[in-house]
Enzyme design. Structure first.
Site, PDB file in Angstrom:
ATOM      1  N   LYS A 151      -2.838   6.724   9.357  1.00  0.00           N
ATOM      2  CA  LYS A 151      -3.823   5.630   9.293  1.00  0.00           C
ATOM      3  C   LYS A 151      -3.197   4.261   9.480  1.00  0.00           C
ATOM      4  O   LYS A 151      -3.808   3.385  10.054  1.00  0.00           O
ATOM      5  CB  LYS A 151      -4.601   5.690   7.989  1.00  0.00           C
ATOM      6  CG  LYS A 151      -3.763   5.353   6.767  1.00  0.00           C
ATOM      7  CD  LYS A 151      -4.565   5.481   5.482  1.00  0.00           C
ATOM      8  CE  LYS A 151      -3.695   5.093   4.314  1.00  0.00           C
ATOM      9  NZ  LYS A 151      -3.990   5.854   3.107  1.00  0.00           N
ATOM     10  N   ARG A 206      -8.969   6.256  -8.519  1.00  0.00           N
ATOM     11  CA  ARG A 206      -9.641   6.025  -7.246  1.00  0.00           C
ATOM     12  C   ARG A 206     -10.489   7.275  -7.038  1.00  0.00           C
ATOM     13  O   ARG A 206     -11.303   7.591  -7.917  1.00  0.00           O
ATOM     14  CB  ARG A 206      -8.630   5.732  -6.128  1.00  0.00           C
ATOM     15  CG  ARG A 206      -9.265   4.984  -4.948  1.00  0.00           C
ATOM     16  CD  ARG A 206      -8.278   4.649  -3.846  1.00  0.00           C
ATOM     17  NE  ARG A 206      -7.797   5.833  -3.140  1.00  0.00           N
ATOM     18  CZ  ARG A 206      -6.905   5.804  -2.162  1.00  0.00           C
ATOM     19  NH1 ARG A 206      -6.383   4.653  -1.765  1.00  0.00           N
ATOM     20  NH2 ARG A 206      -6.532   6.911  -1.557  1.00  0.00           N
TER      21      ARG A 206
HETATM   22  C1  LIG Z   1      -3.015   6.398   2.555  1.00  0.00           C
HETATM   23  C2  LIG Z   1      -3.042   7.674   1.863  1.00  0.00           C
HETATM   24  C3  LIG Z   1      -1.898   8.455   1.816  1.00  0.00           C
HETATM   25  C4  LIG Z   1      -0.576   8.045   2.416  1.00  0.00           C
HETATM   26  O1  LIG Z   1       0.005   7.010   1.704  1.00  0.00           O
HETATM   27  P1  LIG Z   1       1.450   6.478   2.102  1.00  0.00           P
HETATM   28  O2  LIG Z   1       1.759   5.488   1.039  1.00  0.00           O
HETATM   29  O3  LIG Z   1       1.342   5.857   3.447  1.00  0.00           O
HETATM   30  O4  LIG Z   1       2.364   7.633   2.093  1.00  0.00           O
HETATM   31  C5  LIG Z   1      -1.989   9.684   1.192  1.00  0.00           C
HETATM   32  N1  LIG Z   1      -3.135  10.120   0.641  1.00  0.00           N
HETATM   33  C6  LIG Z   1      -4.258   9.386   0.660  1.00  0.00           C
HETATM   34  C7  LIG Z   1      -5.492   9.935   0.032  1.00  0.00           C
HETATM   35  C8  LIG Z   1      -4.249   8.140   1.266  1.00  0.00           C
HETATM   36  O5  LIG Z   1      -5.377   7.415   1.289  1.00  0.00           O
END
Ligand SMILES: *Cc1c(COP(=O)(O)O)cnc(C)c1O
Length: 355
Positions: free
Chosen positions: A35, A130
């Site tokens: 993302k 969350r």
């Molecule tokens: C963004 C996200 C991740 C990845 O997080 P990083 O800090 O980039 O490793 C993993 N799980 C969820 C649910 C996320 O929203």
């Protein structure tokens, strides 16, 4: 010249490979999270080449973009979908993370309509507050899901640190594993995916001795930035600055360090104050808040960021003088990477050697 991201594919692949080695030793598969690079297909291809076979994104658009570029992976939607997305989720992704029965019911309906089965991972709230079902509601939620056709409960997931900064620990990871074990037994299920967290789990991962029940981690920042995310410690052996941002100097002049006149609010509602250090070399790059979260930039030369507005960053280049046309390179934190990757004004450029 438009500002551009210099994306070193070789360094990114090396980072991913090292994390794959590290996680495999503990019985964990990585879901590469794309993302913060907008589902960039060249970067996705690097992750796959490094041995990551599952890719996750929070945005369907990014997943569709990578699939259209012929990236082959198990596709995971990691933001729990909205009701209106159910059709596209079933049509485009293999697994979606979920926390609401209303949405899962829509996915079930869509899966039946599309003559398929859709895999879901149920998110469990383990303290960060969350997304996720509270542990006390887990049993009845699982029972409801098991009654639905077209959806298959393929695993459980949890996410810590992102929202409230809660650290993944031996205790909360064990509680999560214990919940999984209990409900596998109670309902005769096999959870194929127990997804324990994100880049904030790297320390936990380093500390666990033997393989745990958790068999998946979702990693983005660790790969792209080379740091774990609880204290932003450099992960040994990984490249920092695999992705940098480059912008061009459009003005460079010796001017006073202290503004002249009465100080009110600037364009962003702040009232800055500056010390008087005499004349300094003030160099302006064609890069601003429309392009990147400026607070997340670190100049890679011996220069300081004095301030920024929508379209300008003013640098103090007194110690390493810059002239018009020079290029300035910045290291990026997560916010800076995310914002510059998603800005329409920032181009991408690729480097394929470690150089
Ligand atoms: C963004 C996200 C991740 C990845 O997080 P990083 O800090 O980039 O490793 C993993 N799980 C969820 C649910 C996320 O929203």
């Amino acid at each position: 010249m438009a500002p551009y991201l210099d994306i070193n594919l070789k360094k990114l692949q090396s980072n991913a490979e090292q994390l794959v080695t590290m996680t495999r030793a503990k019985g964990i598969d990585i879901t590469g999270i794309t993302k913060c690079v907008l589902g960039n297909p060249k970067i996705a291809a690097c992750l796959v080449a490094a041995g990551i076979s599952s890719l996750g994104d929070s945005r369907l658009e990014n997943i569709v973009r990578m699939k259209a570029a012929n990236i082959n992976a198990l596709w995971v939607l990691i933001r729990t979908p909205s009701i209106g997305e159910a059709h596209d989720v079933v049509a485009n992704v293999d697994v979606s993370f979920n926390s609401e029965l209303l949405v899962i019911a829509e996915l079930s309906k869509e899966a039946l309509k599309q003559h398929t089965t859709h895999d879901i991972v149920l998110m469990v709230e383990m303290g960060d507050l969350r997304e996720g079902v509270l542990p006390r509601d887990l049993a009845k939620t699982i029972e409801e899901i098991l009654r639905m056709k077209g959806v298959q409960l393929t695993g459980l997931g949890t996410n810590l640190a992102c929202m409230s900064g809660v650290k993944p620990s031996h205790d909360n990871m064990k509680s999560f594993s214990d919940l999984a074990k209990r409900y596998e037994q109670q309902y005769g299920l096999t959870f194929h995916i127990l997804s324990g967290g994100n880049s904030a789990n790297v320390k936990w991962l380093e500390e666990i001795g033997s393989p745990s029940q958790i068999n998946a981690l979702r990693l983005g920042e660790a790969i792209f930035i080379g740091r774990e995310t609880l204290s932003r410690t450099h992960i040994k052996g990984l490249h920092l600055n695999a992705i940098t941002l480059v912008a061009e100097v459009i003005e460079s002049k010796y001017k006073p360090s202290r503004p002249k006149g009465e100080i009110g609010q600037n364009a962003f509602g702040e009232t800055p104050s500056y010390e008087d250090n005499g004349n300094i070399l003030r160099s302006i790059v064609a890069l601003g808040k429309q392009d990147v979260c400026v607070a997340g930039l670190t100049p890679l030369a011996d220069i300081d960021i004095i301030g920024s507005s929508s379209d300008h960053i003013v640098l103090d280049a007194t110690r390493s003088p810059l002239k018009v046309g020079d290029r300035v390179r910045f290291g990026l934190d997560y916010a800076a990477l995310l914002s510059s990757m998603t800005s329409p004004f920032v181009a991408n450029s690729y480097t394929r050697s470690l150089g």
